[in-house]
Design a protein around this motif. Structure first.
Motif, mmCIF file in Angstrom:
data_model
loop_
_atom_site.group_PDB
_atom_site.id
_atom_site.type_symbol
_atom_site.label_atom_id
_atom_site.label_comp_id
_atom_site.label_asym_id
_atom_site.label_seq_id
_atom_site.Cartn_x
_atom_site.Cartn_y
_atom_site.Cartn_z
ATOM 1 N N GLU A 170 37.795 -61.247 5.832
ATOM 2 C CA GLU A 170 37.737 -62.237 4.775
ATOM 3 C C GLU A 170 36.787 -63.357 5.167
ATOM 4 O O GLU A 170 36.779 -63.805 6.303
ATOM 5 C CB GLU A 170 39.126 -62.812 4.522
ATOM 6 C CG GLU A 170 40.105 -61.825 3.947
ATOM 7 C CD GLU A 170 39.777 -61.438 2.525
ATOM 8 O OE1 GLU A 170 39.095 -62.198 1.833
ATOM 9 O OE2 GLU A 170 40.212 -60.356 2.119
ATOM 10 N N ASN A 199 38.463 -69.146 0.512
ATOM 11 C CA ASN A 199 37.117 -68.608 0.339
ATOM 12 C C ASN A 199 36.633 -69.157 -0.989
ATOM 13 O O ASN A 199 36.992 -68.647 -2.053
ATOM 14 C CB ASN A 199 37.112 -67.083 0.332
ATOM 15 C CG ASN A 199 35.733 -66.525 0.039
ATOM 16 O OD1 ASN A 199 34.760 -67.273 -0.105
ATOM 17 N ND2 ASN A 199 35.645 -65.211 -0.068
ATOM 18 N N ASP A 219 39.577 -67.824 -3.396
ATOM 19 C CA ASP A 219 40.593 -66.955 -2.805
ATOM 20 C C ASP A 219 41.346 -67.754 -1.744
ATOM 21 O O ASP A 219 40.729 -68.338 -0.857
ATOM 22 C CB ASP A 219 39.912 -65.735 -2.184
ATOM 23 C CG ASP A 219 40.900 -64.758 -1.584
ATOM 24 O OD1 ASP A 219 42.092 -64.787 -1.966
ATOM 25 O OD2 ASP A 219 40.478 -63.962 -0.718
ATOM 26 N N VAL A 236 42.907 -67.661 1.329
ATOM 27 C CA VAL A 236 42.984 -66.770 2.492
ATOM 28 C C VAL A 236 44.257 -67.025 3.303
ATOM 29 O O VAL A 236 44.809 -66.110 3.912
ATOM 30 C CB VAL A 236 41.725 -66.927 3.373
ATOM 31 C CG1 VAL A 236 41.793 -66.027 4.591
ATOM 32 C CG2 VAL A 236 40.470 -66.637 2.544
#
Length: 192
Positions: free
Chosen positions: A38, A92, A99, A101
């Motif tokens: 990621e 992110n 996102d 994470v």
């Protein structure tokens, strides 16, 4: 055809027959698979005085990832002689919507652990505030103590698949942790 040429062809065919069809991903295990690595563009650390009151926000943001523009690093000020609870948020933000994470870190808690260190001598990490299903630390939550007036840096390191049972690791010592570093950032602080 010479005897040497026949032997070379035989060895080549044998080597081709033993080659696996696909490379195995060493990160995949019987009980779960890991996502592709990621991208973590943002680390936010929110400090709140134990019992409520003062709060401080620290952040490290590098939207374009490695290379490109330098990260935007924002420190904050803590109060002398004060204990804080800290919560980490990893994002992110190169995608929309961003996102979270840190949710994936929590979902795969047995495979992740944060480690903390400081410079300057005015702030110290005290303890972890969360554990995985095996009772071993994660570090999305932690406790800190701001001591005397001064300044320095907070280093936050996230290790993927550390050996949480190795000597000192559950107490926050990264020395024997092994694993891979997902992200390591340093953010300045002031205590006054």
């Amino acid at each position: 055809m010479t005897r040497g040429a026949l032997l070379l062809i035989s060895i080549s065919l044998l080597a081709s027959a033993c080659k696996p069809d696909e490379e195995e991903d060493p990160h995949n295990h019987g009980d779960h698979d890991h996502n592709e690595e990621e991208l973590i563009t943002t680390v936010r650390a929110s400090f709140t005085q134990v019992g409520g009151g003062h709060s401080a926000e620290f952040s490290w943001i590098d939207i374009d990832g490695d290379g490109g523009n330098a990260p935007v690093i924002t420190g904050d000020t803590l109060l002398v002689g004060t204990s804080y609870n800290a919560a980490l948020l990893l994002l992110n933000e190169s995608v929309s919507p961003a996102d979270t994470v840190s949710n994936e870190v929590a979902d795969e808690a047995e495979a992740h652990q944060f480690f903390f260190s400081t410079t300057g001598g005015s702030l110290t990490w005290a303890s972890y505030g969360d554990t995985d299903a095996n009772g071993l630390p994660i570090g999305l939550l932690s406790t800190w103590v701001a001591m005397g007036a001064g300044s320095g840096g907070i280093t936050i390191t996230l290790r993927h698949e550390p050996n949480k049972s190795a000597a000192g690791v559950s107490g926050g010592d990264i020395t024997n942790a092994g694993g891979e570093t997902d992200i390591e950032v340093e953010i300045p602080y002031v205590v006054q």
